[in-house]
Design a protein around this motif. Structure first.
Motif, PDB file in Angstrom:
ATOM      1  N   LYS A  36      -5.518 -90.805  82.932  1.00 54.35           N
ATOM      2  CA  LYS A  36      -6.664 -91.071  83.633  1.00 54.35           C
ATOM      3  C   LYS A  36      -6.477 -91.767  85.122  1.00 54.35           C
ATOM      4  O   LYS A  36      -6.169 -93.024  85.378  1.00 54.35           O
ATOM      5  CB  LYS A  36      -7.604 -92.491  82.863  1.00 54.35           C
ATOM      6  N   ILE A  37      -6.133 -90.708  86.053  1.00 57.03           N
ATOM      7  CA  ILE A  37      -5.513 -91.088  87.251  1.00 57.03           C
ATOM      8  C   ILE A  37      -6.611 -90.803  88.551  1.00 57.03           C
ATOM      9  O   ILE A  37      -5.915 -90.376  89.697  1.00 57.03           O
ATOM     10  CB  ILE A  37      -4.442 -90.566  87.526  1.00 57.03           C
ATOM     11  N   LEU A  63       8.423 -85.659  80.730  1.00 58.39           N
ATOM     12  CA  LEU A  63       8.842 -87.181  81.163  1.00 58.39           C
ATOM     13  C   LEU A  63       9.956 -86.864  82.370  1.00 58.39           C
ATOM     14  O   LEU A  63       9.917 -87.965  83.247  1.00 58.39           O
ATOM     15  CB  LEU A  63       9.813 -87.957  80.237  1.00 58.39           C
ATOM     16  N   ILE A  64      10.513 -85.852  82.959  1.00 60.24           N
ATOM     17  CA  ILE A  64      11.345 -85.616  83.880  1.00 60.24           C
ATOM     18  C   ILE A  64      10.211 -85.049  84.958  1.00 60.24           C
ATOM     19  O   ILE A  64      10.258 -85.335  86.269  1.00 60.24           O
ATOM     20  CB  ILE A  64      12.426 -84.672  83.677  1.00 60.24           C
ATOM     21  N   HIS A  65       9.556 -84.093  84.493  1.00 56.88           N
ATOM     22  CA  HIS A  65       8.403 -83.580  85.635  1.00 56.88           C
ATOM     23  C   HIS A  65       7.757 -84.383  86.171  1.00 56.88           C
ATOM     24  O   HIS A  65       7.517 -84.313  87.595  1.00 56.88           O
ATOM     25  CB  HIS A  65       7.855 -82.474  84.789  1.00 56.88           C
ATOM     26  N   LEU A  66       7.094 -85.377  85.628  1.00 57.58           N
ATOM     27  CA  LEU A  66       5.961 -86.338  85.993  1.00 57.58           C
ATOM     28  C   LEU A  66       6.724 -87.300  87.088  1.00 57.58           C
ATOM     29  O   LEU A  66       5.895 -88.079  87.908  1.00 57.58           O
ATOM     30  CB  LEU A  66       5.117 -86.881  85.097  1.00 57.58           C
ATOM     31  N   VAL A  67       7.989 -87.428  86.957  1.00 53.39           N
ATOM     32  CA  VAL A  67       8.391 -88.684  87.866  1.00 53.39           C
ATOM     33  C   VAL A  67       8.353 -88.068  89.456  1.00 53.39           C
ATOM     34  O   VAL A  67       8.132 -88.825  90.278  1.00 53.39           O
ATOM     35  CB  VAL A  67      10.150 -88.457  87.897  1.00 53.39           C
ATOM     36  N   ASN A  68       8.139 -86.882  89.633  1.00 53.13           N
ATOM     37  CA  ASN A  68       7.899 -86.202  90.882  1.00 53.13           C
ATOM     38  C   ASN A  68       6.596 -86.291  91.349  1.00 53.13           C
ATOM     39  O   ASN A  68       6.266 -85.847  92.535  1.00 53.13           O
ATOM     40  CB  ASN A  68       8.473 -84.902  90.948  1.00 53.13           C
ATOM     41  N   LYS A  69       5.612 -86.857  90.511  1.00 54.04           N
ATOM     42  CA  LYS A  69       4.164 -86.914  91.130  1.00 54.04           C
ATOM     43  C   LYS A  69       4.157 -88.248  91.902  1.00 54.04           C
ATOM     44  O   LYS A  69       4.499 -89.228  91.477  1.00 54.04           O
ATOM     45  CB  LYS A  69       3.224 -86.995  89.713  1.00 54.04           C
ATOM     46  N   THR A  70       3.659 -88.160  92.997  1.00 56.48           N
ATOM     47  CA  THR A  70       3.355 -89.177  93.976  1.00 56.48           C
ATOM     48  C   THR A  70       2.474 -90.455  93.332  1.00 56.48           C
ATOM     49  O   THR A  70       2.671 -91.618  93.662  1.00 56.48           O
ATOM     50  CB  THR A  70       2.769 -88.832  95.223  1.00 56.48           C
ATOM     51  N   TRP A  71       1.712 -90.062  92.608  1.00 53.95           N
ATOM     52  CA  TRP A  71       0.788 -91.238  91.531  1.00 53.95           C
ATOM     53  C   TRP A  71       1.365 -91.981  90.502  1.00 53.95           C
ATOM     54  O   TRP A  71       0.758 -92.968  90.089  1.00 53.95           O
ATOM     55  CB  TRP A  71      -0.631 -90.519  91.163  1.00 53.95           C
ATOM     56  N   ILE A  72       2.358 -91.387  90.068  1.00 54.37           N
ATOM     57  CA  ILE A  72       3.412 -92.233  89.088  1.00 54.37           C
ATOM     58  C   ILE A  72       4.131 -93.365  89.541  1.00 54.37           C
ATOM     59  O   ILE A  72       4.613 -93.199  90.522  1.00 54.37           O
ATOM     60  CB  ILE A  72       4.079 -91.087  88.253  1.00 54.37           C
ATOM     61  N   THR A  73       3.949 -94.554  88.912  1.00 59.35           N
ATOM     62  CA  THR A  73       4.573 -95.775  89.234  1.00 59.35           C
ATOM     63  C   THR A  73       5.507 -96.005  88.169  1.00 59.35           C
ATOM     64  O   THR A  73       5.476 -95.536  87.065  1.00 59.35           O
ATOM     65  CB  THR A  73       3.718 -96.741  89.590  1.00 59.35           C
ATOM     66  N   GLN A 113      16.766 -92.897  86.617  1.00 56.97           N
ATOM     67  CA  GLN A 113      17.654 -92.634  87.663  1.00 56.97           C
ATOM     68  C   GLN A 113      16.660 -92.085  88.725  1.00 56.97           C
ATOM     69  O   GLN A 113      16.726 -92.072  90.227  1.00 56.97           O
ATOM     70  CB  GLN A 113      18.884 -91.847  87.634  1.00 56.97           C
ATOM     71  N   LEU A 114      16.049 -91.111  88.473  1.00 56.84           N
ATOM     72  CA  LEU A 114      15.035 -90.215  89.194  1.00 56.84           C
ATOM     73  C   LEU A 114      13.940 -91.219  89.907  1.00 56.84           C
ATOM     74  O   LEU A 114      13.748 -91.014  91.113  1.00 56.84           O
ATOM     75  CB  LEU A 114      14.288 -89.087  88.464  1.00 56.84           C
ATOM     76  N   MET A 115      13.506 -92.287  89.147  1.00 57.48           N
ATOM     77  CA  MET A 115      12.353 -93.124  89.711  1.00 57.48           C
ATOM     78  C   MET A 115      13.151 -93.935  90.884  1.00 57.48           C
ATOM     79  O   MET A 115      12.611 -94.393  91.789  1.00 57.48           O
ATOM     80  CB  MET A 115      11.841 -93.848  88.621  1.00 57.48           C
ATOM     81  N   ASP A 116      14.241 -94.467  90.440  1.00 56.49           N
ATOM     82  CA  ASP A 116      14.978 -95.431  91.376  1.00 56.49           C
ATOM     83  C   ASP A 116      15.172 -94.512  92.808  1.00 56.49           C
ATOM     84  O   ASP A 116      15.155 -94.937  93.737  1.00 56.49           O
ATOM     85  CB  ASP A 116      16.493 -95.709  90.743  1.00 56.49           C
TER      86      ASP A 116
END
Length: 153
Positions: A36-37, A63-73, A113-116
């Motif tokens: 719900k974003i 879980l890897i794909h969604l790291v690249n979404k700008t809205w994910i924190t 690591q991708l989030m970092d």
């Protein structure tokens, strides 16, 4: 659905009331995981089992794909992880029988690591008036180098 069931279903109820469980912005519904974003980001229960190979290791694709979404924190990613693994247990009848071993540990380690990396690079990005990200060549090379050097457990 019978006519009687249709009459009893209250279409005015908020969607939270028809969810099974909620983790932050992520709620488990009868057939999907929904973020719900500001709009509904829907992952159908049959798609929870999608994988990808990352540096020779099979990991959970979403879980890897969604790291690249700008809205994910980081916080929404933690909630996603909890909801995702809850769903894999809850919707286990949809798990393909032929699914090979998928490393949850490697998935989460790569994801962190991708989030970092994303956090580091967001500090050096400039966004112009049209929403276009401006990043210099040196920063882009550093970003690519960081992604190339992601470690496995």
């Amino acid at each position: 659905m019978t006519d009687q069931e249709a009459e009893e279903f209250d279409y005015e109820k908020p969607s939270e009331e028809v969810s099974i469980i909620k983790f932050g912005d992520w709620q488990v519904e009868s057939d999907s995981l929904v973020g719900k974003i500001g709009y509904d980001y829907i992952i159908e229960c049959s798609r929870l089992w999608e994988t990808r190979e990352y540096k020779g290791v099979l990991v959970w694709d979403w879980l890897i794909h969604l790291v690249n979404k700008t809205w994910i924190t980081k916080d929404s990613m933690k909630d996603l992880n909890t909801a995702f693994f809850f769903c894999q247990d809850y919707f286990k009848e949809h798990k393909p029988r032929e699914l090979e071993y998928v490393s949850t540990a490697q998935t989460l380690y790569i994801q962190k690591q991708l989030m970092d990396i994303r956090e580091q690079t967001s500090k050096i990005e400039n966004i112009d008036n049209h929403g276009v990200v401006q990043i210099d060549s040196e920063s882009m090379l550093r970003y690519l180098d960081l992604k190339e050097n992601i470690k496995l457990l």
